[in-house]
Design an enzyme around this catalytic site. Structure first.
Site, short mmCIF file in Angstrom:
data_model
loop_
_atom_site.label_atom_id
_atom_site.label_comp_id
_atom_site.label_asym_id
_atom_site.label_seq_id
_atom_site.Cartn_x
_atom_site.Cartn_y
_atom_site.Cartn_z
N ARG A 21 -18.83 2.52 11.70
CA ARG A 21 -17.76 1.91 12.52
C ARG A 21 -16.68 2.97 12.81
O ARG A 21 -16.61 3.51 13.89
CB ARG A 21 -17.15 0.70 11.80
CG ARG A 21 -16.33 -0.20 12.71
CD ARG A 21 -14.89 0.22 12.91
NE ARG A 21 -14.14 0.32 11.65
CZ ARG A 21 -12.92 0.82 11.57
NH1 ARG A 21 -12.31 1.29 12.65
NH2 ARG A 21 -12.31 0.91 10.40
N ASP A 22 -15.88 3.30 11.79
CA ASP A 22 -14.75 4.21 12.02
C ASP A 22 -15.25 5.59 12.45
O ASP A 22 -14.62 6.27 13.26
CB ASP A 22 -13.93 4.34 10.73
CG ASP A 22 -12.44 4.57 11.00
OD1 ASP A 22 -12.07 4.72 12.16
OD2 ASP A 22 -11.67 4.60 10.02
N HIS A 214 -7.92 2.17 2.32
CA HIS A 214 -8.63 2.90 3.38
C HIS A 214 -7.82 4.16 3.69
O HIS A 214 -6.71 4.08 4.19
CB HIS A 214 -8.73 1.99 4.60
CG HIS A 214 -9.37 2.64 5.81
ND1 HIS A 214 -10.68 2.42 6.16
CD2 HIS A 214 -8.88 3.49 6.74
CE1 HIS A 214 -10.97 3.10 7.26
NE2 HIS A 214 -9.89 3.76 7.64
N HIS A 216 -7.41 8.28 5.09
CA HIS A 216 -7.85 9.37 5.96
C HIS A 216 -7.43 10.70 5.34
O HIS A 216 -6.42 10.77 4.65
CB HIS A 216 -7.28 9.21 7.37
CG HIS A 216 -8.04 8.22 8.20
ND1 HIS A 216 -8.66 8.55 9.37
CD2 HIS A 216 -8.32 6.92 7.98
CE1 HIS A 216 -9.28 7.48 9.86
NE2 HIS A 216 -9.08 6.47 9.04
N CYS A 247 -9.04 11.49 14.13
CA CYS A 247 -7.77 10.79 14.23
C CYS A 247 -7.36 10.83 15.70
O CYS A 247 -7.19 11.91 16.26
CB CYS A 247 -6.73 11.49 13.36
SG CYS A 247 -5.09 10.76 13.51
N ASN A 256 -11.87 10.17 8.17
CA ASN A 256 -11.89 9.38 6.94
C ASN A 256 -12.13 10.28 5.73
O ASN A 256 -12.72 11.34 5.83
CB ASN A 256 -13.05 8.38 7.01
CG ASN A 256 -12.75 7.23 7.95
OD1 ASN A 256 -12.14 6.25 7.55
ND2 ASN A 256 -13.18 7.36 9.19
#
Lengths: 312, 312
Positions: A21-22, A214, A216, A247, A256
């Site tokens: 996903r991310d 979560h 980064h 990002c 991430n």
């Protein structure tokens, strides 16, 4: 239907893989469905059990998530835990109609970011959490609803974010019916002291509701922040294979926190993740092959696990 | 002559830049003396004050350190703190004859590594610390003697290392006359829990003797380990610009913990480092230009400092 405490047991660490996903959110060239399933399958062999697979968004806007339904079905068929984001009313309806086990809603920690990024107020975002929870509870499958607070440790628009405000929003999300809540350092602004402080307060507030942190690695603090979260009671962390996912506010920056490095961190801290690092390296090689244009980050995959068995 | 408490004040964090030594140890193509001095000068502009500049070794073996004397003189002339390694008797004599402000001796934490890597016992290595201390104290300049324990958190040959043994060796080095002691995770085997535990015990044992924690990012734990060291009383950390300096035991792996990321970490933890991150990014660009064949690591240099001023 599994209860939340079975999916996220409080007596062990769960590492969610959000790369599908991310990690795919910003890419131009994304893997085929077959390649994604191979990626899933290889990570499953390594012991990964929790996957965030995509967003319920119009295919015209996010073609990388066009096969989300297929991925969810495959994941569930393999006996794994599937999660996907639903960012608006239509997304929530589609998520509830799918077989996904966890629906992720996002609430901005600041009003400024909520309006600029989502064109809605935080109150409206929390109302959507409530709507998702109501719809989910009306189905026989009863998927979990996860309310994630983006920009919880600093905002790309508003700058500093008051932890008291984050705690207030966590409370409001739980009140609205969220089964799981999350706090995200979306733009990698924060350090371990801040993460530890907020995590300690948030886990206390959450009680039995799992808290996902979560992180980064935009400014290199990803693993240090994860250590601080674990030290302060967090038992669910997100990461992505190879740190995929940049990002949007810092082109070329790290994304991430790296999943492989998270596994090693948790193991050195005495938490058994169930993930085999050598098998995970092999899974990473498959993902790299499927995405030749992307940079895969992370130190462990280059060096391999250490010699000292006692650390793993 | 400056006292040790002036060079490493216990009420602030000192970040030593070891790129010109550890970062150049493995490279084939190294910068010219002029390029090294420009690197130094640019980092000085950014606020860096402590530099490890090379090893006193035969030029035939380590041509990258042939200009060590020039670099030491330049560093001292600029009012900065210069350090260099001396790995044998001849090296110690040359160091004492130079104007270097700190002589670094290395003691392996395990007998196996000491014999395999240095062809001497740990007792002989500690005797050399004593010899360096005696020679240093006999000069008017009285350079500091730093005894660094390599493999202190895990050994590439012996595997696990007993923290009690490390503490015993620290004690022996201080007894032998070391002004500063260090513990190094030379091959990046360890995690924050181990670093925090050993640092807490070591700083207590050291009392007023500064403890340097030297970390490698071989398995992605560098910054997390640094956070744990700072949390447990360490006030002197080593790092290298761009994380230069690989690992001889893991080709292609990450090297030293990234200096820029260490600065950001310390600042988020409330320690004022005196280093300006934007100026440090500019210094890094100069070093990258001088070493086009090397990989520069680290996230902060790509993303830049965060928007939130309060964190810096």
């Amino acid at each position: 239907m599994k209860r939340v405490a079975e999916i996220y047991p409080s007596d062990r660490v769960t590492l969610r893989e959000v790369g599908l996903r991310d990690g795919l959110q910003l890419v131009q060239d994304f893997p085929s469905t077959e390649a994604k399933i191979e990626w899933l399958r290889r990570e499953t062999e390594a012991g990964v059990r929790h996957f965030e697979l995509g967003s319920f968004l119009p295919v015209s806007r996010m073609p990388q998530f066009a096969d989300l339904g297929d991925l969810i079905e495959t994941t569930e068929r393999l006996g794994l835990h599937s999660a996907a984001l639903a960012l608006n009313e239509r997304g929530v309806e589609n998520a509830v109609a799918s077989v996904v086990a966890e629906i992720g809603c996002v609430v901005s920690a600041t009003e400024e970011h909520s309006q600029a990024n989502m064109r809605r107020s935080r109150a409206d975002a929390i109302a959507l959490v409530g709507r998702a929870a109501a719809l989910a509870k009306a189905t026989p499958r009863r998927p979990l609803v996860n309310a994630g607070l983006s920009m919880a440790f600093g905002c790309s628009i508003a700058g500093e974010v008051d932890p008291d405000e984050v705690l207030r929003l966590i409370d409001a999300c739980i009140e609205a019916g969220a089964d799981v809540v999350g706090v995200a350092d979306t733009v990698g602004f924060t350090g371990p002291k801040q993460v530890g402080g907020l995590t300690a307060r948030a886990t206390k507030l959450c009680g039995e509701t799992p808290l996902v942190v979560h992180l980064h690695d935009t400014r290199g603090m990803g693993v240090a922040n994860a250590a601080a979260a674990l030290d302060n009671g967090c038992r669910v962390l997100d990461g992505s294979l190879g740190g995929l996912g940049g990002c949007p506010f810092a082109p070329g920056a790290s994304g991430n926190v790296v999943y492989e490095d998270l596994v090693f961190l948790a193991e050195t801290m005495g938490f058994r993740t169930g993930v085999d690092l050598d098998a995970l390296k092999a899974a990473r090689a498959v993902a790299e092959g499927a995405m030749p244009g992307e940079s895969f980050h992370g130190a462990l995959a280059k060096a391999g696990p250490p010699l000292t068995e006692w650390r793993l």
